[in-house]
Design an enzyme around this catalytic site. Structure first.
Site: not given
Length: 263
Positions: A54, A56, A116, A165, A186, A216-217
């Protein structure tokens, strides 16, 4: 008001303004509308690591992550690192991203690109296509069951893949639709921004096998990827671990090699 509610409130105003500046007929003239889709599903199925890297710059929870590395350096680095796909944050106010980042990324790689953002209107799906995205994100926490169905069906008509998600079983049950390609768990609660990687483990068996699963995360160690692969996860969205370094591409390359050496 939670951070998520603030983001959605701002997004509604933002979309209204964008519609006036760039109406549908303007977006549909984009050269990207003729692009063939680069399938994230296919890439994840054949990858040993499944890393979706990603871009970001900042976030509400971490504030500034990296404003120094250019989009060119990050995307070219990710491409060379052997990632399965690239995620581009396009929210400006809360994540310092933009559609310009997405368009520039499209010119730098043929890897699948995920837009995203916080999609609350069909207009944003057309925007995604017009900016070179291959995949869109739908967040169950901010959408109704009907919206998820309508948005995902519309995305398929534009030849876009759909990543849904979720964060809990309630969101999963209300969201399943044949036009969803990927289910993303997530590990970050979007209301509190707390992260718990065990969320992915708890929900793994609840997700039907028809869907590709990604986590994710909070994934900051290769060992976390290897552990989650045992639960059937094929993809892993990693942003902060790469972006907080001076060379995100180099960091991604090292991360992927460690995973591949263990598999």
């Amino acid at each position: 008001m939670t951070i998520l509610q603030k983001i959605v409130k701002n997004k509604r105003k933002e979309v209204l303004n964008q519609k006036q500046l760039f109406p549908y007929n303007y977006l549909e003239k984009s050269i990207f509308f003729k692009n063939k889709n680069n399938s994230l599903v296919k890439m994840l199925k054949k990858s040993k690591s499944g890393i979706i890297a990603e871009h970001k710059r900042s976030s509400p929870s971490k504030k500034v992550i990296n404003n120094n590395v250019s989009i060119n350096k990050a995307i070219e680095g990710y491409d060379k690192a052997g990632v399965s796909g690239i995620s581009i944050l396009t929210d400006q106010k809360f994540f310092s991203g933009s559609l310009k980042d997405l368009k520039e990324s499209r010119s730098l790689t043929r890897l699948p690109i995920l837009r995203k953002d916080f999609i609350i209107d069909i207009y944003q799906i057309v925007e995604a296509k017009a900016s070179g995205a291959d995949v869109i994100l739908l967040i169950a926490a901010i959408l109704s069951k009907k919206e998820i169905m309508v948005f995902s069906d519309f995305a398929k008509r534009l030849n876009l893949e759909v990543l849904l998600e979720i964060h809990n079983i309630k969101e999963l049950k209300k969201s399943l639709s044949p036009s969803i390609d990927i289910i993303g768990v997530n590990n970050r609660d979007l209301k509190t921004f707390e992260v718990d990687i065990d969320i992915s483990k708890k929900l793994a068996d609840q997700i039907p096998k028809d869907f590709i699963k990604i986590s994710e995360s909070g994934i900051n160690k290769p060992s976390s990827v290897i552990e989650l692969q045992k639960y059937g996860y094929k993809g892993f969205l990693v942003g902060e671990s790469f972006m907080k370094t001076n060379d995100p591409g180099k960091s991604a390359n090292k991360f992927i090699k460690k995973i591949e050496n263990e598999n």
